[in-house]
Design an enzyme around this catalytic site. Sequence first.
Site, PDB file in Angstrom:
ATOM      1  N   SER A 135       0.871  -1.136  -0.003  1.00  0.00           N
ATOM      2  CA  SER A 135      -0.038   0.176  -0.085  1.00  0.00           C
ATOM      3  C   SER A 135       1.028   1.116   0.041  1.00  0.00           C
ATOM      4  CB  SER A 135      -1.003  -0.193   1.294  1.00  0.00           C
ATOM      5  OG  SER A 135      -1.713   1.084   1.624  1.00  0.00           O
ATOM      6  N   LYS A 161      -1.140  -0.907  -4.325  1.00  0.00           N
ATOM      7  CA  LYS A 161      -2.485  -0.119  -3.991  1.00  0.00           C
ATOM      8  C   LYS A 161      -2.003   1.441  -3.782  1.00  0.00           C
ATOM      9  CE  LYS A 161      -4.883   0.365   0.157  1.00  0.00           C
ATOM     10  NZ  LYS A 161      -5.559  -0.541   1.345  1.00  0.00           N
ATOM     11  N   LYS A 163      -2.806   5.250  -2.538  1.00  0.00           N
ATOM     12  CA  LYS A 163      -3.846   5.883  -1.712  1.00  0.00           C
ATOM     13  C   LYS A 163      -4.222   7.243  -2.477  1.00  0.00           C
ATOM     14  CE  LYS A 163      -4.038   3.881   2.309  1.00  0.00           C
ATOM     15  NZ  LYS A 163      -5.212   3.358   2.939  1.00  0.00           N
ATOM     16  N   ASP A 188      -7.366   3.217  -3.024  1.00  0.00           N
ATOM     17  CA  ASP A 188      -8.002   3.455  -1.657  1.00  0.00           C
ATOM     18  C   ASP A 188      -8.165   4.953  -1.326  1.00  0.00           C
ATOM     19  OD1 ASP A 188      -8.882   2.988   0.726  1.00  0.00           O
ATOM     20  OD2 ASP A 188      -7.223   1.901   1.620  1.00  0.00           O
ATOM     21  N   GLU A 213     -11.183   1.036  -3.579  1.00  0.00           N
ATOM     22  CA  GLU A 213     -11.740   0.815  -2.020  1.00  0.00           C
ATOM     23  C   GLU A 213     -12.405   2.034  -1.547  1.00  0.00           C
ATOM     24  OE1 GLU A 213      -8.226  -0.978  -0.211  1.00  0.00           O
ATOM     25  OE2 GLU A 213      -8.889  -0.617   1.893  1.00  0.00           O
ATOM     26  N   ASP A 238     -14.163  -1.202   2.988  1.00  0.00           N
ATOM     27  CA  ASP A 238     -12.902  -1.307   4.188  1.00  0.00           C
ATOM     28  C   ASP A 238     -13.852  -0.850   5.402  1.00  0.00           C
ATOM     29  OD1 ASP A 238     -11.035  -1.118   6.066  1.00  0.00           O
ATOM     30  OD2 ASP A 238      -9.729  -0.156   4.806  1.00  0.00           O
ATOM     31  N   LYS A 262     -10.323  -6.946   7.661  1.00  0.00           N
ATOM     32  CA  LYS A 262      -9.338  -6.559   8.836  1.00  0.00           C
ATOM     33  C   LYS A 262      -9.987  -7.164  10.033  1.00  0.00           C
ATOM     34  CE  LYS A 262      -7.695  -2.362   6.541  1.00  0.00           C
ATOM     35  NZ  LYS A 262      -7.792  -0.942   6.786  1.00  0.00           N
ATOM     36  N   GLY A 290      -4.672  -4.159   5.863  1.00  0.00           N
ATOM     37  CA  GLY A 290      -3.579  -4.187   6.711  1.00  0.00           C
ATOM     38  C   GLY A 290      -3.765  -2.737   7.749  1.00  0.00           C
TER      39      GLY A 290
END
Length: 368
Positions: A135, A161, A163, A188, A213, A238, A262, A290
Amino acid sequence: MIISQITLYHLRMRLQTPFETSFGITHDRECILLEARAEGLAGYGECVADRDPGYSYETSGTAWHILQEFLIPQIINTDLLSAEDLQNRMAQVRGHQMAKAGLEMVYWDLRGKSENRNLQDLIGGKGDRVQVGVSVGIQENSRILVGVVEDYQEQGYGRVKLKIKPGRDISDVTAVRSAYPDLRLQVDANSAYEIESAMGLLPLDELGLLMIEQPLAEDDLWDHRQLQAEFKTAICLDESIVTVRHARQALEMGACRVVNIKAGRVGGLNQAIAIHNLCIGKGVPVWCGGMLETGVGRAANLALASLPGFVFPGDISATDRYYEEDITQERFVLNPDSTITIPDAPGLGISIDFQALKRATINKITIH
Ligand code: OSB
Ligand code: MG
């Protein structure tokens, strides 16, 4: 299983590099390590609540309070029959999933050690390794971002991934996609958009992303459903899924096509497994998210991600991606096939580096 003593360690650990998301920048990650004594064994668990209430309302401070005043008194010096029994005893506390999950992880570690079985075996996972990705936080600009992605690719990460946040979305993701046309890529937003502004993300629909996400607010299942209807790309939830019931409702309403699981967010491995089973039943793929865990939480994530419904790579990266100094003796390394090997010693399969633990501890309390 009778736990006679629990020590809480409030930890603050310096990240290798600051991690920026739509909710802020983290330089030092906080968490709580739990250490329990039961029947001559020592068991460990990690509560993933961070210092600030950016990702969730829970913080290391609220978790400390809830664990000390409410959760631990419910379970100490009583015979815990199973993870469900533990969950039932914790159920009178509303919410505070991360605090509950930290305590539950201790139970699994102790149970594994007492039965001489590792966590993966206890929960029915398969294989000796799991597929992982990395990430990547928001960088100063897209040129630097492409460089960071290149570096991770060279290290062997087969899935990345990114952000994103308003103003740092289409151009960043397009730059990475142009540089790496075949990379397994996803984004995400950590709840940074509203339904109207999220329609501005439609160009992402042409970039072959694995998923988008959590674009919208955590309590906004319905608007995620509206948004999913507009996008070819799968929406993944998430923050919105904090109970098994949310997962069921999200799937029934079509609010997402993928679920990030998670254990911390959903109150423990027990519920994480229940959500996994629900998703398998509905043919919905899941993957393991995570929370910048220490080696303790990372071991639990690896075992969880070895269940069969975890079909996308997890946000479970190598130790050197996270901390200047971790608190486990084990170092998790990336295998050349973008996997990480699951520890196979009993319980979580990790051992604590007590010198490193001491250096990371900013507060400590023992409850009998
Ligand atoms: O939204 O998945 C997230 C880290 C902290 C809080 C929330 C998130 C993340 C990550 C990092 O994306 C995943 C990791 O632990 O590597
Ligand atoms: Mg996320």
